[in-house]
Design a protein around this motif. Structure first.
Motif, short mmCIF file in Angstrom:
data_model
loop_
_atom_site.label_atom_id
_atom_site.label_comp_id
_atom_site.label_asym_id
_atom_site.label_seq_id
_atom_site.Cartn_x
_atom_site.Cartn_y
_atom_site.Cartn_z
N ASP A 106 -5.13 -11.82 9.37
CA ASP A 106 -4.91 -10.76 8.60
C ASP A 106 -3.29 -11.24 8.57
OD1 ASP A 106 -3.69 -8.13 7.82
OD2 ASP A 106 -5.86 -7.50 8.28
N GLY A 109 -1.00 -9.10 3.36
CA GLY A 109 -0.88 -7.51 3.03
C GLY A 109 -0.08 -7.22 2.01
N TYR A 110 0.02 -7.71 0.77
CA TYR A 110 0.86 -7.16 -0.32
C TYR A 110 0.30 -5.99 -0.73
CZ TYR A 110 1.44 -12.42 0.13
OH TYR A 110 1.39 -13.68 0.88
N ASN A 111 1.26 -5.29 -1.51
CA ASN A 111 1.01 -4.01 -2.01
C ASN A 111 0.88 -4.17 -3.59
OD1 ASN A 111 0.91 -2.78 0.38
ND2 ASN A 111 3.21 -2.85 0.42
N HIS A 120 7.61 -8.99 3.42
CA HIS A 120 6.38 -9.95 3.51
C HIS A 120 6.66 -11.56 3.63
CE1 HIS A 120 5.10 -6.29 0.89
NE2 HIS A 120 4.25 -6.50 1.70
N HIS A 146 -5.09 -8.40 3.22
CA HIS A 146 -5.49 -6.98 3.46
C HIS A 146 -4.37 -6.19 2.38
CE1 HIS A 146 -7.29 -3.47 5.37
NE2 HIS A 146 -6.26 -3.03 5.32
N GLY A 148 -2.54 -3.68 0.02
CA GLY A 148 -2.57 -2.07 -0.01
C GLY A 148 -2.83 -1.66 -1.46
N TYR A 295 -4.52 4.60 6.02
CA TYR A 295 -4.33 3.32 6.36
C TYR A 295 -5.00 2.89 7.49
CZ TYR A 295 -1.17 -0.58 7.04
OH TYR A 295 -0.44 -1.73 7.35
N ASP A 299 -7.92 0.09 8.33
CA ASP A 299 -7.94 -1.06 9.29
C ASP A 299 -9.31 -0.84 10.18
OD1 ASP A 299 -6.11 -2.86 8.70
OD2 ASP A 299 -4.42 -1.51 9.12
N TYR A 317 -3.31 -10.10 13.59
CA TYR A 317 -2.83 -9.63 12.61
C TYR A 317 -1.29 -9.95 12.62
CZ TYR A 317 -6.70 -6.24 12.61
OH TYR A 317 -8.05 -5.72 12.48
N THR A 319 2.18 -8.71 11.23
CA THR A 319 3.09 -8.00 10.21
C THR A 319 4.37 -7.75 10.88
OG1 THR A 319 2.61 -5.74 11.42
CG2 THR A 319 0.55 -6.29 9.89
N GLN A 323 4.92 -1.81 12.67
CA GLN A 323 3.53 -1.32 12.60
C GLN A 323 2.98 -1.65 13.94
OE1 GLN A 323 1.15 -2.08 9.46
NE2 GLN A 323 2.81 -2.95 7.84
N HIS A 326 1.07 1.40 15.11
CA HIS A 326 -0.11 1.48 14.21
C HIS A 326 -1.21 0.71 14.86
CE1 HIS A 326 -3.14 1.35 10.79
NE2 HIS A 326 -3.02 0.08 10.81
N PHE A 327 -1.01 -0.54 15.18
CA PHE A 327 -1.88 -1.39 15.52
C PHE A 327 -2.37 -1.17 17.05
CE2 PHE A 327 -0.86 -3.98 11.89
CZ PHE A 327 -2.02 -4.06 11.49
N1 ARG Z 1 0.29 -3.41 3.11
C1 ARG Z 1 1.06 -3.57 4.29
C2 ARG Z 1 2.41 -3.45 4.01
O1 ARG Z 1 2.88 -3.96 3.08
C3 ARG Z 1 0.59 -4.52 5.48
C4 ARG Z 1 -0.85 -4.42 5.68
C5 ARG Z 1 -1.00 -5.24 7.04
N2 ARG Z 1 -2.37 -5.65 7.49
C6 ARG Z 1 -3.32 -4.45 7.90
N3 ARG Z 1 -4.33 -4.95 8.02
N4 ARG Z 1 -2.88 -3.24 7.90
O2 ARG Z 1 3.30 -2.98 5.01
#
Ligand code: ARG
Length: 551
Positions: A106, A109-111, A120, A146, A148, A295, A299, A317, A319, A323, A326-327
């Protein structure tokens, strides 16, 4: 072949101790050194130096060892036979793994609706390189972007579009979310509207869905562009927050059946704190009080989906380290609810900083966009090339810029911050991408000039520069394996640099095509160049760089 493993296992077997094998930087006294005598001394009731001396004949018995000697308090230095090195180096690289794993990766993870930014960069580069490493070793990977694409930002963008019309391109689109957010801060009604739109979009309002689908296309095209410019492998699945939405219900049921979901102020949460926690550990929010998918829910549902579809042994993952919490929460809940049997790993990255140690910003103080960073580095390469008086075409400049960025990114331990300096990373000397490419181009050019050279039959003796370079090529398989095991892509970058250093020393000290070099020596050295080039090219490939034709 994995030389280190071969030598280490053979020695341990012959001596009957599980000892440590070291590879000294300075190979004057030996190619390897073992602490076997220190390990065995106690049980043998001997002092390590005496035991070391007793062990020497046993080591000299091994057919790949030319000499062994005792050093210091009882280390044993080992020198390998030249013909052994020669034969080993001629074998092709990589033993594929005997136990291939199914690994879901993973990264990216772009938005949607937002420009890709400096944050990124590492997830893309490190994730992609790790993917290549895993594949190279024979593992079965599936890469997930993944994205956003389902949260509040979507509602804010749709609200803006309803008022001001569809964006025509990514630049226009990317301005909408910040503008709408700014307005929502001052205008409660606007915020309420955005929330309502988000909730309605998530429950299937066709009008909003149409707008969403339209701007989604713009964003996906922009992501493709970045993928292309960074020379990343295509993702196996672009499936993010929206893609997993159909699995949120199933996931919720599982959490419910485990008695994990608690209602709190209209939201659904899971308490993940344990008695052992010393740092703050807030609850995971599974459903917002507005009813919107969170969010965290995405996940967890992604873990549920991936487990059901891919049966992964491992999910990793990549990132940034913001985060980490979060994880940590996600992994705890996944475990409590037994959502998966896969091993879960999160690699949290440090940031790119300016010289002041603060997060890297553009000159006007804004968040640096990823494409701007790529352009910035391309300009730095161009400036350098033009001052040096070289004439290089655009494709070559792009390859050099790509190498500058990616190599520098891979070079650092992923967990630490590093200073991002376009001038430094584009230098043709030192630990830089351009230096790596330059060395590869140089080796290629020797082989090109040599034309069809015969493969040497016998090799005679190897000079220090020749054997050092060959031994380094024999450390490649171990390096790739360790980079995989430790999820430490920096090992590949640092290895490539060491290999280049030795290749350049060899090149300076060992003439190849000069008239006074005899045929046997030339054939031998060309073969060494070939081996070094192939090894370096493989490392370069793992980093996703391109070797130009000239530099
Ligand atoms: N979209 C999120 C960001 O730009 C990152 C996603 C990371 N991956 C995940 N499975 N949460 O911060």
């Amino acid at each position: 072949m994995n030389l280190y493993k071969y030598v280490s296992e053979s020695i341990n077997k012959n001596l009957g101790f599980v000892a440590n094998l070291e590879t000294p930087r300075n190979r004057t006294f030996g190619d390897f050194s073992t602490n076997a005598a220190m390990v065995g001394a106690k049980s043998a009731g001997k002092n390590p130096r005496d035991l070391a001396n007793e062990l020497l004949p046993k080591l000299r018995d091994l057919d790949f060892i030319s000499d062994a000697s005792v050093a210091g308090p009882g280390f044993i230095n080992i020198k390998l036979r030249d013909d052994f090195i020669w034969r080993a180096a001629a074998q092709p690289h990589t033993e594929k793994t005997d136990t291939p794993k199914k690994i879901d990766l993973d990264y990216g993870g772009y938005n949607v609706g937002k420009a890709l930014h400096v944050g990124h960069l590492r997830t893309s580069i490190v994730g992609d390189t790790f993917n290549r490493i895993a594949k190279h070793l024979g593992h079965h990977t599936k890469s997930y972007n993944h994205i956003g694409d389902w949260g509040r930002p979507m509602g804010l963008i749709i609200a803006w579009i309803l008022e001001y019309g569809m964006p025509q391109n990514a630049d226009e689109l990317n301005k909408m979310y910040p503008a709408s957010t700014a307005r929502a801060k001052e205008d409660d009604a606007w915020m309420a509207r955005a929330k309502e739109i988000t909730a309605e979009l998530q429950s299937g309002n066709p009008k909003y869905k149409k707008i969403y689908d339209d701007f989604m296309k713009i964003s996906l095209a922009q992501m493709d562009n970045v993928l292309h410019r960074l020379n990343l492998l295509p993702f196996d699945a672009t499936m993010g927050e929206r893609g997993v939405a159909p699995y949120v219900n199933d996931t919720q049921k599982i959490l419910e059946s485990c008695g994990l979901l608690v209602e709190s102020d209209g939201a659904l949460i899971v308490n993940v704190k344990t008695d052992d926690d010393t740092a703050p550990m807030p609850p995971l929010i599974f459903r917002a009080s507005s009813g919107a998918q969170t969010y965290a829910a995405a996940d967890l549902s992604a873990i549920y989906y991936r487990t059901k579809t891919d049966h992964p042994d491992t999910i990793i993952y990549f990132t940034d380290s913001r985060q980490n919490l979060h994880f940590n929460q996600i992994f705890r809940v996944a475990k409590m609810a037994a959502l998966t049997t896969a091993e879960l790993f999160h690699t949290g990255f440090g940031a790119l900083t300016g010289p002041d140690g603060k997060p890297f910003k553009t000159r006007d103080g804004g968040v640096a966009e990823l494409l701007d960073i790529l352009d910035m580095v391309r300009d730095a390469v161009r400036a350098r090339v033009s001052t040096s008086g070289k004439q290089l075409d655009d494709t070559t400049i792009d390859s050099i810029a790509l190498a500058a960025i990616k190599f520098n990114d891979l070079l650092h331990d992923v967990r630490t911050d590093y200073i991002f300096d376009p001038t430094q990373i584009t230098s043709f000397e030192g630990r830089t991408g351009p230096y790596i490419l330059y060395t590869a181009v140089r080796l290629n050019s020797v082989l090109k000039r040599a034309g069809h050279a015969p493969t040497p039959s016998a090799i005679g003796e190897l000079t220090d520069d020749e054997r050092n370079l060959l031994i380094e090529t024999l450390d490649f398989d171990r390096t790739v394996q360790s980079a995989f095991d430790n999820r430490a892509t920096d090992m590949i970058a640092n290895y490539a640099y060491d290999l280049c250093q030795l290749a350049n020393t060899f090149y300076h000290n060992c003439p190849i095509l000069r008239d006074d070099v005899d045929d046997a020596t030339r054939a031998k050295r060309l073969q060494i160049v070939r081996i070094a080039r192939d090894t370096l090219a493989t490392a370069i490939d793992l980093m996703g760089l391109r070797i130009p034709n000239e530099m």
